[in-house]
Design a protein around this motif. Structure first.
Motif, PDB file in Angstrom:
ATOM      1  N   GLN A  11     -26.414  14.776  -0.897  1.00  0.00           N
ATOM      2  CA  GLN A  11     -26.585  15.695   0.225  1.00  0.00           C
ATOM      3  C   GLN A  11     -27.469  15.083   1.306  1.00  0.00           C
ATOM      4  OE1 GLN A  11     -28.101  19.010  -2.003  1.00  0.00           O
ATOM      5  NE2 GLN A  11     -26.076  19.861  -2.372  1.00  0.00           N
ATOM      6  N   ILE A  12     -28.509  14.373   0.912  1.00  0.00           N
ATOM      7  CA  ILE A  12     -29.375  13.705   1.892  1.00  0.00           C
ATOM      8  C   ILE A  12     -28.588  12.645   2.649  1.00  0.00           C
ATOM      9  CG2 ILE A  12     -31.352  12.128   2.137  1.00  0.00           C
ATOM     10  CD1 ILE A  12     -32.676  13.690  -0.187  1.00  0.00           C
ATOM     11  N   LEU A  13     -27.750  11.904   1.943  1.00  0.00           N
ATOM     12  CA  LEU A  13     -26.996  10.822   2.564  1.00  0.00           C
ATOM     13  C   LEU A  13     -25.899  11.323   3.504  1.00  0.00           C
ATOM     14  CD1 LEU A  13     -26.628   8.451  -0.512  1.00  0.00           C
ATOM     15  CD2 LEU A  13     -28.332   8.357   1.306  1.00  0.00           C
ATOM     16  N   ARG A  14     -25.410  12.542   3.296  1.00  0.00           N
ATOM     17  CA  ARG A  14     -24.286  13.059   4.087  1.00  0.00           C
ATOM     18  C   ARG A  14     -24.687  14.153   5.078  1.00  0.00           C
ATOM     19  NH1 ARG A  14     -19.901  10.305   4.141  1.00  0.00           N
ATOM     20  NH2 ARG A  14     -18.436  11.921   3.672  1.00  0.00           N
ATOM     21  N   ALA A  15     -25.975  14.362   5.256  1.00  0.00           N
ATOM     22  CA  ALA A  15     -26.447  15.401   6.180  1.00  0.00           C
ATOM     23  C   ALA A  15     -25.993  15.095   7.608  1.00  0.00           C
ATOM     24  CB  ALA A  15     -27.958  15.508   6.115  1.00  0.00           C
ATOM     25  N   TYR A  16     -26.014  16.100   8.446  1.00  0.00           N
ATOM     26  CA  TYR A  16     -25.688  15.990   9.865  1.00  0.00           C
ATOM     27  C   TYR A  16     -24.286  15.429  10.088  1.00  0.00           C
ATOM     28  CZ  TYR A  16     -30.654  16.792   9.865  1.00  0.00           C
ATOM     29  OH  TYR A  16     -31.892  17.319   9.609  1.00  0.00           O
ATOM     30  N   LYS A  80     -26.073  18.514  18.175  1.00  0.00           N
ATOM     31  CA  LYS A  80     -24.771  17.858  17.970  1.00  0.00           C
ATOM     32  C   LYS A  80     -24.180  18.167  16.601  1.00  0.00           C
ATOM     33  CE  LYS A  80     -26.011  14.052  21.003  1.00  0.00           C
ATOM     34  NZ  LYS A  80     -26.474  12.655  21.060  1.00  0.00           N
ATOM     35  N   SER A  81     -25.030  18.493  15.636  1.00  0.00           N
ATOM     36  CA  SER A  81     -24.586  18.820  14.286  1.00  0.00           C
ATOM     37  C   SER A  81     -25.538  19.860  13.703  1.00  0.00           C
ATOM     38  CB  SER A  81     -24.552  17.561  13.423  1.00  0.00           C
ATOM     39  OG  SER A  81     -23.999  17.855  12.165  1.00  0.00           O
ATOM     40  N   PRO A  82     -25.524  21.068  14.268  1.00  0.00           N
ATOM     41  CA  PRO A  82     -26.518  22.076  13.874  1.00  0.00           C
ATOM     42  C   PRO A  82     -26.236  22.688  12.508  1.00  0.00           C
ATOM     43  CG  PRO A  82     -24.959  23.026  15.409  1.00  0.00           C
ATOM     44  CD  PRO A  82     -24.613  21.557  15.292  1.00  0.00           C
ATOM     45  N   PRO A  83     -27.301  23.127  11.853  1.00  0.00           N
ATOM     46  CA  PRO A  83     -27.118  23.859  10.598  1.00  0.00           C
ATOM     47  C   PRO A  83     -26.624  25.266  10.910  1.00  0.00           C
ATOM     48  CG  PRO A  83     -29.431  23.833  11.200  1.00  0.00           C
ATOM     49  CD  PRO A  83     -28.703  22.987  12.211  1.00  0.00           C
ATOM     50  N   ASP A  84     -26.214  25.985   9.875  1.00  0.00           N
ATOM     51  CA  ASP A  84     -25.756  27.368  10.012  1.00  0.00           C
ATOM     52  C   ASP A  84     -26.980  28.237  10.315  1.00  0.00           C
ATOM     53  OD1 ASP A  84     -24.539  29.856   9.831  1.00  0.00           O
ATOM     54  OD2 ASP A  84     -24.264  29.769   7.660  1.00  0.00           O
ATOM     55  N   GLY A 102     -35.596  26.235   6.771  1.00  0.00           N
ATOM     56  CA  GLY A 102     -34.495  26.579   5.902  1.00  0.00           C
ATOM     57  C   GLY A 102     -34.760  27.974   5.349  1.00  0.00           C
ATOM     58  N   ASP A 103     -33.707  28.701   4.993  1.00  0.00           N
ATOM     59  CA  ASP A 103     -33.889  30.080   4.537  1.00  0.00           C
ATOM     60  C   ASP A 103     -34.758  30.168   3.282  1.00  0.00           C
ATOM     61  OD1 ASP A 103     -31.849  28.992   2.933  1.00  0.00           O
ATOM     62  OD2 ASP A 103     -30.428  30.600   3.350  1.00  0.00           O
ATOM     63  N   ALA A 132     -28.343  25.495   5.113  1.00  0.00           N
ATOM     64  CA  ALA A 132     -27.541  24.269   5.097  1.00  0.00           C
ATOM     65  C   ALA A 132     -26.687  24.156   3.845  1.00  0.00           C
ATOM     66  CB  ALA A 132     -28.450  23.047   5.213  1.00  0.00           C
ATOM     67  N   GLY A 133     -27.040  24.915   2.810  1.00  0.00           N
ATOM     68  CA  GLY A 133     -26.256  24.860   1.593  1.00  0.00           C
ATOM     69  C   GLY A 133     -26.710  23.805   0.607  1.00  0.00           C
ATOM     70  N   ASN A 134     -27.860  23.174   0.869  1.00  0.00           N
ATOM     71  CA  ASN A 134     -28.409  22.244  -0.112  1.00  0.00           C
ATOM     72  C   ASN A 134     -29.917  22.468  -0.213  1.00  0.00           C
ATOM     73  OD1 ASN A 134     -29.878  20.205   1.584  1.00  0.00           O
ATOM     74  ND2 ASN A 134     -27.845  19.966   2.457  1.00  0.00           N
ATOM     75  N   VAL A 135     -30.444  22.200  -1.381  1.00  0.00           N
ATOM     76  CA  VAL A 135     -31.827  22.540  -1.698  1.00  0.00           C
ATOM     77  C   VAL A 135     -32.825  21.855  -0.781  1.00  0.00           C
ATOM     78  CG1 VAL A 135     -33.603  22.410  -3.485  1.00  0.00           C
ATOM     79  CG2 VAL A 135     -31.289  23.049  -4.098  1.00  0.00           C
ATOM     80  N   TRP A 136     -32.662  20.567  -0.545  1.00  0.00           N
ATOM     81  CA  TRP A 136     -33.690  19.852   0.208  1.00  0.00           C
ATOM     82  C   TRP A 136     -33.800  20.340   1.642  1.00  0.00           C
ATOM     83  CZ3 TRP A 136     -33.265  16.546   4.434  1.00  0.00           C
ATOM     84  CH2 TRP A 136     -31.976  16.154   4.785  1.00  0.00           C
ATOM     85  N   GLU A 137     -32.712  20.702   2.286  1.00  0.00           N
ATOM     86  CA  GLU A 137     -32.785  21.221   3.653  1.00  0.00           C
ATOM     87  C   GLU A 137     -33.205  22.684   3.667  1.00  0.00           C
ATOM     88  OE1 GLU A 137     -29.951  19.700   6.886  1.00  0.00           O
ATOM     89  OE2 GLU A 137     -28.769  19.541   5.032  1.00  0.00           O
ATOM     90  N   ASP A 138     -32.653  23.487   2.752  1.00  0.00           N
ATOM     91  CA  ASP A 138     -32.954  24.913   2.739  1.00  0.00           C
ATOM     92  C   ASP A 138     -34.393  25.200   2.342  1.00  0.00           C
ATOM     93  OD1 ASP A 138     -30.416  25.482   3.636  1.00  0.00           O
ATOM     94  OD2 ASP A 138     -29.618  25.920   1.640  1.00  0.00           O
ATOM     95  N   ALA A 139     -35.039  24.299   1.620  1.00  0.00           N
ATOM     96  CA  ALA A 139     -36.438  24.471   1.227  1.00  0.00           C
ATOM     97  C   ALA A 139     -37.379  23.728   2.170  1.00  0.00           C
ATOM     98  CB  ALA A 139     -36.650  23.992  -0.208  1.00  0.00           C
TER      99      ALA A 139
END
Length: 176
Positions: A11-16, A80-84, A102-103, A132-139
């Motif tokens: 998830q970190i590698l594929r963000a944005y 350019k690639s915003p989160p939800d 993150g929520d 974002a749907g993944n732990v590292w971004e949402d936390a």
């Protein structure tokens, strides 16, 4: 546990919406990678690159979380690639005191739009809450790159460059 670690790393590698990332060769950990502004701009200037988003991944204690990840990113790149976005707005161009949580981080910190969150010695006003749907971004959080560079004492440095290649280009060939 290993499966969870692999999923988080992916998830970190594929963000944005990136096809791949560029990081410092030989860095013992992704969080220790240092890519200069010049290196980032060289990647962005390639004819096969649609966009190159530099991000500084900064880990610090925030609230009760000793591993809170703040992603320093230019507001125009985040757009350019915003989160939800669940509430509020994206970071404003030119702002240095705004943060998007993150929520999961917002819930853990009991923080909402207009509240203040402190990262290091800098206070930020919460302007947005996203999922974002993944732990590292949402936390974690997104904050202006220049502010996170200052907190981390890394002016002109990003940890990674998220690269999206132009349609019709081969991502593997571009990465090489």
């Amino acid at each position: 546990m290993v499966g969870g670690l692999k999923q988080t790393a992916a998830q970190i590698l594929r963000a944005y919406d990136a096809d791949f990332i560029v990081a410092q060769k030989g860095a013992s950990d992704l969080s220790f990678s240092a890519v200069t502004e010049e290196e980032w701009q060289a990647v962005a200037a390639r004819p096969d690159v649609e966009r190159a988003i530099g991000a500084l991944l900064h880990i610090s204690r925030v609230g009760g979380n000793p591993y809170f990840m703040t992603v320093g990113i230019r507001p125009e790149d985040l757009a350019k690639s915003p989160p939800d976005l669940r509430e509020g707005s994206l970071l404003s161009e030119g702002a240095t005191d705004e943060i998007m949580l993150g929520d999961r981080a917002a819930s853990n910190l009991n923080a909402g739009i207009g509240d203040t969150v402190t990262i290091g010695t800098q206070s930020f006003r919460v302007v947005g809450i996203y999922h974002a749907g993944n732990v590292w971004e949402d936390a974690g959080a997104n904050a202006p790159l220049v502010a996170v560079q200052e907190i981390a004492s890394k002016p002109g440095i990003v940890t990674v460059v998220y690269v999206k290649v132009k349609e019709g280009s081969d991502a593997r060939a571009s990465a090489q």
